[in-house]
Design an enzyme around this catalytic site. Structure first.
Site, PDB file in Angstrom:
ATOM      1  N   GLU A  80       0.838  -1.190   0.000  1.00 26.69           N
ATOM      2  CA  GLU A  80       0.000   0.000   0.000  1.00 26.69           C
ATOM      3  C   GLU A  80       0.877   1.246   0.000  1.00 26.69           C
ATOM      4  OE1 GLU A  80      -1.839   1.402   3.676  1.00 26.69           O
ATOM      5  OE2 GLU A  80       0.263   1.990   3.659  1.00 26.69           O
ATOM      6  N   CYS A 112      -3.291  -4.338   4.010  1.00 33.80           N
ATOM      7  CA  CYS A 112      -2.221  -5.234   4.469  1.00 33.80           C
ATOM      8  C   CYS A 112      -2.266  -6.623   3.826  1.00 33.80           C
ATOM      9  CB  CYS A 112      -2.287  -5.385   5.991  1.00 33.80           C
ATOM     10  SG  CYS A 112      -2.053  -3.843   6.861  1.00 33.80           S
ATOM     11  N   HIS A 234      -1.882 -12.131  10.501  1.00 32.94           N
ATOM     12  CA  HIS A 234      -1.493 -10.732  10.291  1.00 32.94           C
ATOM     13  C   HIS A 234      -1.238 -10.087  11.656  1.00 32.94           C
ATOM     14  CE1 HIS A 234      -1.159  -6.727   8.975  1.00 32.94           C
ATOM     15  NE2 HIS A 234      -2.301  -6.335   9.500  1.00 32.94           N
TER      16      HIS A 234
END
Ligand code: ZN
Lengths: 347, 131
Positions: A80, A112, A234
């Protein structure tokens, strides 16, 4: 069946401590450290960005893969924080490793989750025999607005995977995705810093999608948490991956090898992919590994891997992820502000 | 002429360290050249330079050109790579107290400069301590 042929990570050497950021904004460092389980984060130097980190992580992946880079048929960089708004990161990477000109190239974006997207697509192209090898990278040099909670976690790092057909270091047993439209975190065009919906980024966003994806893929392969040697989630901070792991029935021992965020921060698209590299660094042949990414917006990609015998041959031919994490130089907030261009300069 | 074209022409050297080796005497050249300065030969084979070497000499730049001002102070050095090629470049991630002739270095891919706010980003090699 597709597999990971080689893997590698990279992160900048600079670190800033939570205390150093908290001091500037008059925030309570111990409560951030306890609440988010964060101690410090990586910071890129002015000469490091998604492209440079992707190249270095990929050099490590290629060292482990031992393949001819000209056989790579696809180069996908997920991020990103691509350095250009218009012009691909992947072309620089492909050129730097010698994969050009017969190669498909695209930059991916999904907060993400962009790195795991690149992995997912490479696996599909390998399985459909469109390509022999694909290169999937997750990398970010993300920024949080000054004094925002995100400033304590937004970090820099990259993970790179050479995906190809067996035998690799880990076979891809199954993939699965879980997706809804959820506005928990975003950045509009021309805005410098992202915005987030505060506590809304937790239950309906991170936890719902990771739980949905993890449960979905485990049902698909008929496995339970105890069947896995390791699990990687994550890591937006230190706390969330430990909490979601516990909610799903995983133990700290399964989570910890890939749990890098307390001393690395959130490397966004690089986060769960880097966790996977650190996990492969310690995994043994036959180990089953579950990875579940998360990207705001929102969705999760899940992967079940089975580690192969080749891991013992290639593990030590490139630097281990925790070895890189241990090489660090602490910087002060002023240096950090300069490096991250938070200081307005004269024209 | 924009600097895009000049930058683009150097990509094989800047990104991949492509060099040439004289097929007569074995001397390596970076960047490539037409005539070997060692033996006058004109036949070369393409090689990729080793990414490790040692520091021959260095200096620290404290007042740099405007586009490097956010990086000052920074170190520049001449490095001899394994294979004998010598090249000049910036030394990144180094504590100046560690700078010494003979320092083992490795090459990393970094952003070299930006063409102002709106121009191209130029990438290439820098040296970092190999430890
Ligand atoms: Zn010669």
């Amino acid at each position: 069946m597709a597999g990971i042929i080689g893997y590698g990570a990279y992160m900048p050497r600079n670190r800033i401590k939570v205390e150093e950021i908290a001091k500037v904004w008059g925030a309570d460092a111990p409560s951030y450290k306890r609440g988010l389980m964060l101690q410090e984060k990586s910071v890129p130097s002015p000469d490091q960005d998604v492209i440079t980190m992707s190249v270095e992580a990929t050099k490590h992946a290629l060292t482990r893969a031992e393949i001819d880079p000209s056989k790579i048929g696809a180069v996908y960089v997920g991020s990103e924080s691509h350095p250009y708004a218009v012009k691909p990161s992947g072309t620089v990477l492909a050129e730097a490793i010698g994969a050009t000109p017969e190669v498909h190239c695209a930059d991916f974006e999904f907060a993400c989750k962009a790195g795991s997207e690149a992995m997912f697509v490479c696996m599909g192209l390998v399985d459909s025999e469109k390509i022999e090898y694909g290169l999937a990278v997750g990398a970010d040099t993300s920024q949080g607005a000054p004094s925002d909670a995100l400033e304590y976690s937004a970090a820099a790092g990259a993970a790179s995977f050479v995906i190809g057909r067996d035998p690799g270091v880990a076979k891809v047993i199954e993939t699965y995705s879980f997706m809804t439209d959820t506005p928990d975190f975003w950045r509009r065009s021309y805005m410098h810093y992202p915005r987030h919906a505060g506590r809304f980024t937790g239950e309906p966003a991170y936890f719902k999608h990771i739980m949905g994806c993890a449960k979905g893929i485990m049902a698909k392969v008929k496995m339970e948490p105890k069947d896995f040697a390791y699990v990687v989630f994550h890591q937006p901070n230190g706390k969330f991956p430990q909490r979601v792991g516990k909610m799903l029935g995983f133990t700290k021992e399964q989570i910890d090898p890939g749990w890098l965020s307390p001393t690395l921060g959130n490397t966004y698209s690089g986060s769960s992919p880097m966790g996977l590299t650190a996990t492969l660094d310690v995994a043994k042949p036959g180990d089953m590994v579950l990875m579940v990414s998360y990207g705001s917006g929102a969705g999760s990609d899940g992967f079940v891997f089975e580690v192969t015998d080749r891991i013992d041959e290639v593990r030590n031919v490139a630097p281990g992820t925790r070895e890189l994490l241990d090489k660090k130089t602490y910087i002060e907030y002023g240096t950090y502000a300069k490096y991250r261009r938070k200081i307005r300069m004269g024209e | 002429m924009s600097t895009s074209a000049k930058y683009w022409r150097g990509i094989p050297q800047r990104y991949r360290l492509e060099a040439e080796k004289c097929t007569d005497c074995g001397a390596q050249f970076f960047p490539p050249r037409v005539v070997c300065s060692g033996c006058g030969g004109r036949e070369f084979e393409e090689i990729k330079l080793d990414d490790r070497g040692k520091l021959l000499t260095y200096t620290v730049i404290r007042v740099g050109p405007s586009e490097f001002c956010e990086q000052t102070p920074y170190a520049m050095g001449i490095v001899e790579l394994e294979g004998g090629v010598r090249m000049t470049g910036q030394i990144a991630d180094v504590d100046f107290d560690d700078l010494e002739v003979g320092l083992p270095i490795k090459i990393e891919f970094r952003k070299i400069r930006e063409e102002g706010e709106a121009g191209i980003l130029c990438y290439g090699y820098k040296f970092v301590p190999d430890k």
